[in-house]
Design a protein around this motif. Sequence first.
Motif, PDB file in Angstrom:
ATOM      1  N   GLN A 165       0.828  -1.209   0.000  1.00 43.96           N
ATOM      2  CA  GLN A 165       0.000   0.000   0.000  1.00 43.96           C
ATOM      3  C   GLN A 165       0.867   1.267   0.000  1.00 43.96           C
ATOM      4  OE1 GLN A 165      -2.290  -0.973   3.508  1.00 43.96           O
ATOM      5  NE2 GLN A 165      -4.117  -1.448   2.285  1.00 43.96           N
ATOM      6  N   MET A 166       1.922   1.263   0.791  1.00 48.45           N
ATOM      7  CA  MET A 166       2.797   2.435   0.829  1.00 48.45           C
ATOM      8  C   MET A 166       3.514   2.630  -0.511  1.00 48.45           C
ATOM      9  SD  MET A 166       2.382   3.950   3.671  1.00 48.45           S
ATOM     10  CE  MET A 166       3.726   5.119   3.520  1.00 48.45           C
ATOM     11  N   ASP A 167       3.930   1.522  -1.127  1.00 49.87           N
ATOM     12  CA  ASP A 167       4.565   1.633  -2.445  1.00 49.87           C
ATOM     13  C   ASP A 167       3.614   2.253  -3.459  1.00 49.87           C
ATOM     14  OD1 ASP A 167       6.987   0.611  -1.672  1.00 49.87           O
ATOM     15  OD2 ASP A 167       6.503  -1.463  -2.185  1.00 49.87           O
ATOM     16  N   LYS A 168       2.371   1.867  -3.411  1.00 52.32           N
ATOM     17  CA  LYS A 168       1.376   2.418  -4.338  1.00 52.32           C
ATOM     18  C   LYS A 168       1.192   3.912  -4.098  1.00 52.32           C
ATOM     19  CE  LYS A 168      -3.407   1.879  -5.900  1.00 52.32           C
ATOM     20  NZ  LYS A 168      -4.682   1.158  -5.709  1.00 52.32           N
ATOM     21  N   ILE A 169       1.140   4.315  -2.819  1.00 47.89           N
ATOM     22  CA  ILE A 169       0.977   5.738  -2.498  1.00 47.89           C
ATOM     23  C   ILE A 169       2.151   6.549  -3.048  1.00 47.89           C
ATOM     24  CG2 ILE A 169       0.947   7.398  -0.587  1.00 47.89           C
ATOM     25  CD1 ILE A 169      -0.614   5.313   1.034  1.00 47.89           C
TER      26      ILE A 169
ATOM     27  N   ILE B 236      15.180   8.371   8.344  1.00 45.48           N
ATOM     28  CA  ILE B 236      14.323   7.259   8.770  1.00 45.48           C
ATOM     29  C   ILE B 236      13.009   7.850   9.276  1.00 45.48           C
ATOM     30  CG2 ILE B 236      14.099   5.276  10.303  1.00 45.48           C
ATOM     31  CD1 ILE B 236      17.148   5.089  10.342  1.00 45.48           C
ATOM     32  N   TRP B 237      11.915   7.529   8.564  1.00 46.67           N
ATOM     33  CA  TRP B 237      10.588   8.047   8.885  1.00 46.67           C
ATOM     34  C   TRP B 237       9.669   6.904   9.318  1.00 46.67           C
ATOM     35  CZ3 TRP B 237       9.417  11.372   3.877  1.00 46.67           C
ATOM     36  CH2 TRP B 237      10.269  12.497   3.864  1.00 46.67           C
ATOM     37  N   THR B 238       8.674   7.271  10.104  1.00 47.65           N
ATOM     38  CA  THR B 238       7.535   6.370  10.294  1.00 47.65           C
ATOM     39  C   THR B 238       6.574   6.574   9.131  1.00 47.65           C
ATOM     40  OG1 THR B 238       6.221   7.983  11.528  1.00 47.65           O
ATOM     41  CG2 THR B 238       7.795   6.642  12.794  1.00 47.65           C
ATOM     42  N   GLN B 239       5.590   5.683   9.012  1.00 41.80           N
ATOM     43  CA  GLN B 239       4.606   5.867   7.942  1.00 41.80           C
ATOM     44  C   GLN B 239       3.809   7.154   8.152  1.00 41.80           C
ATOM     45  OE1 GLN B 239       2.176   2.406   7.257  1.00 41.80           O
ATOM     46  NE2 GLN B 239       3.934   1.082   6.779  1.00 41.80           N
ATOM     47  N   GLU B 240       3.574   7.526   9.410  1.00 44.15           N
ATOM     48  CA  GLU B 240       2.859   8.774   9.683  1.00 44.15           C
ATOM     49  C   GLU B 240       3.665   9.985   9.190  1.00 44.15           C
ATOM     50  OE1 GLU B 240       1.634   5.728  12.740  1.00 44.15           O
ATOM     51  OE2 GLU B 240       3.520   6.426  11.865  1.00 44.15           O
ATOM     52  N   LEU B 241       4.978   9.952   9.409  1.00 43.78           N
ATOM     53  CA  LEU B 241       5.813  11.055   8.926  1.00 43.78           C
ATOM     54  C   LEU B 241       5.839  11.107   7.406  1.00 43.78           C
ATOM     55  CD1 LEU B 241       8.839  10.787  11.402  1.00 43.78           C
ATOM     56  CD2 LEU B 241       7.046  12.520  11.384  1.00 43.78           C
ATOM     57  N   ALA B 242       5.798   9.931   6.747  1.00 41.65           N
ATOM     58  CA  ALA B 242       5.759   9.910   5.282  1.00 41.65           C
ATOM     59  C   ALA B 242       4.483  10.558   4.768  1.00 41.65           C
ATOM     60  CB  ALA B 242       5.869   8.475   4.780  1.00 41.65           C
ATOM     61  N   LEU B 243       3.330  10.265   5.431  1.00 42.37           N
ATOM     62  CA  LEU B 243       2.072  10.902   5.025  1.00 42.37           C
ATOM     63  C   LEU B 243       2.153  12.415   5.231  1.00 42.37           C
ATOM     64  CD1 LEU B 243      -0.523   8.379   6.493  1.00 42.37           C
ATOM     65  CD2 LEU B 243       0.192   8.620   4.110  1.00 42.37           C
ATOM     66  N   ALA B 244       2.810  12.843   6.305  1.00 41.05           N
ATOM     67  CA  ALA B 244       2.968  14.282   6.537  1.00 41.05           C
ATOM     68  C   ALA B 244       3.814  14.922   5.437  1.00 41.05           C
ATOM     69  CB  ALA B 244       3.610  14.510   7.901  1.00 41.05           C
ATOM     70  N   ALA B 245       4.855  14.227   4.992  1.00 45.15           N
ATOM     71  CA  ALA B 245       5.688  14.765   3.915  1.00 45.15           C
ATOM     72  C   ALA B 245       4.901  14.879   2.619  1.00 45.15           C
ATOM     73  CB  ALA B 245       6.913  13.865   3.717  1.00 45.15           C
ATOM     74  N   LEU B 246       4.052  13.890   2.329  1.00 41.61           N
ATOM     75  CA  LEU B 246       3.222  13.962   1.125  1.00 41.61           C
ATOM     76  C   LEU B 246       2.235  15.117   1.206  1.00 41.61           C
ATOM     77  CD1 LEU B 246       2.462  10.162   0.586  1.00 41.61           C
ATOM     78  CD2 LEU B 246       3.844  11.621  -0.903  1.00 41.61           C
ATOM     79  N   ALA B 247       1.730  15.373   2.403  1.00 42.61           N
ATOM     80  CA  ALA B 247       0.714  16.421   2.562  1.00 42.61           C
ATOM     81  C   ALA B 247       1.317  17.824   2.507  1.00 42.61           C
ATOM     82  CB  ALA B 247      -0.026  16.221   3.884  1.00 42.61           C
ATOM     83  N   THR B 248       2.494  18.006   3.093  1.00 42.00           N
ATOM     84  CA  THR B 248       3.058  19.354   3.195  1.00 42.00           C
ATOM     85  C   THR B 248       4.126  19.652   2.153  1.00 42.00           C
ATOM     86  OG1 THR B 248       4.771  18.629   4.755  1.00 42.00           O
ATOM     87  CG2 THR B 248       2.647  19.304   5.687  1.00 42.00           C
ATOM     88  N   GLY B 249       4.782  18.604   1.639  1.00 40.91           N
ATOM     89  CA  GLY B 249       5.874  18.824   0.697  1.00 40.91           C
ATOM     90  C   GLY B 249       7.201  19.128   1.368  1.00 40.91           C
ATOM     91  N   ASP B 250       7.235  19.086   2.712  1.00 38.31           N
ATOM     92  CA  ASP B 250       8.459  19.370   3.457  1.00 38.31           C
ATOM     93  C   ASP B 250       8.908  18.140   4.232  1.00 38.31           C
ATOM     94  OD1 ASP B 250       8.721  22.064   2.674  1.00 38.31           O
ATOM     95  OD2 ASP B 250       7.243  22.682   4.175  1.00 38.31           O
ATOM     96  N   ASP B 251      10.174  18.158   4.659  1.00 41.06           N
ATOM     97  CA  ASP B 251      10.730  17.082   5.472  1.00 41.06           C
ATOM     98  C   ASP B 251      10.201  17.226   6.901  1.00 41.06           C
ATOM     99  OD1 ASP B 251      12.187  15.208   6.837  1.00 41.06           O
ATOM    100  OD2 ASP B 251      14.160  15.945   6.214  1.00 41.06           O
ATOM    101  N   PRO B 252       9.438  16.269   7.410  1.00 37.98           N
ATOM    102  CA  PRO B 252       8.880  16.405   8.758  1.00 37.98           C
ATOM    103  C   PRO B 252       9.936  16.373   9.849  1.00 37.98           C
ATOM    104  CG  PRO B 252       8.435  14.220   7.869  1.00 37.98           C
ATOM    105  CD  PRO B 252       9.002  15.016   6.765  1.00 37.98           C
TER     106      PRO B 252
END
Length: 445
Positions: free
Chosen positions: A229-233, A275-291
């Motif tokens: 699922q994460m790969d697809k996102i 090294i990110w958690t999946q939650e941090l990856a979603l935050a990066a997708l939403a904001t465009g910045d490195d969480p």
Amino acid sequence: MPEAKAILSAAESAIIEAAKLQQAAKKEKEAAAELFAEAEAADPAKIRADAYQETQRVRAALEKLLREKDMELQKWRALARGKTPPKAPDLLELEEKRALEIRYWKSESQARGDRIKELERLLTAEKEDHEAVKARMADIQSINGQLEQDAVELNLTLDHLEEENLRLGERIREVNVNAHQTMAEAAPLAAGAPQSFWTWLRKAKSSASSMAEMGRVFVHGNSPFTEGQMDKIFTEAGCDRSPDGRSARIVVVGVEGFSTAYLDGLIRGKDTPKIWTQELALAALATGDDPLVTCPLTVLRELGKVHPAITYLMQLGFEWPVLPAEQESDVLIIGSFSAEQSPLTIMGYHVGEEYPRGLARRSRLAKIYSNRLAFSADYPADRKREWGSPCTPQRLKEIALQICRNIGRNQGRKGLRLACLHWEQDLAWLKSKFYTGKADFVWPG
């Protein structure tokens, strides 16, 4: 008497006529000068040549006439005074004077001829310069034409780039919207994340950048999403994925199914990725910045405490203490005793004049780091837990802190200079032996 008057009258007539001839010669000279001036002004070669020839002809005629009249004048003057006409030597002197005058005029004519030639040369050079300027102007006009054409092409390129930028902005907004939707769908699955993280994310602002610009991504572990699922996102977001994680700049770790051996390899490698958690990856997708940059450190640490993989990473390293440590020491000074002795003293680690051998001291420190500790009977239980397990960063951290505190408390004290030197040397050895490349990674990095 009448004859003498007739001779005198004839002489006076000759003088008057000679004066007229001299005046005429002067006028002819002035006319010749004007001819030269006209020749220089008019410039054509034929006029200059004609003027020069006419001047030479007039000058020759005048000189001949002057010589004749001068001889006649000399004759009449001599007769008027009752003398004989001039003899041959006088005529030679007169001829020499006339010859000097002739040479002077020839020299003057030659100088004027040279001047005319110089004017011709300058005129030719000026014409050549004019032609060169005309050629340069033609080149400049050609270059200007090319520049105008380039400017038109550049404007077209800029228009194209603006269109591409607008399309990219629309794409980023779509990705951000999709990321927000995905994040909303994932919220129930990511219930383990602290509330402070979701509060920060709701207030976080989106930038013009995107996660796709941050480098290759690798997914390791599952939950709240599976790796697939994460790969697809990430694929839909246009991120470049690393197939095996070796070239990844970002590693996204799930709550379950991760390998501690893999995590150890990441932080021990030459270039440690983010090294990110999946939650941090979603935050990066939403904001465009490195969480890891935009999210407060307190929130990141709260998130790490509830995420097993991040908790493991946080236990692997610590920041090496800086000398001197201005803290109260709870490690005994050598020669002093108390009920609360540290394991360093209990297990035989000593410094100073009686223990000069660095090899022996460091061997004792290595045993304290890698073996079960011995404590005094009244050593507080909560302090025992701070020492951690053998061969762990926590054990190394506590040993380093104890030595730093001893140095900070005893620096400058009389009789303890050698002891402080031993502590500093042993502390440097501990860092190079057990810390650098092993326990120097501090998440979030």
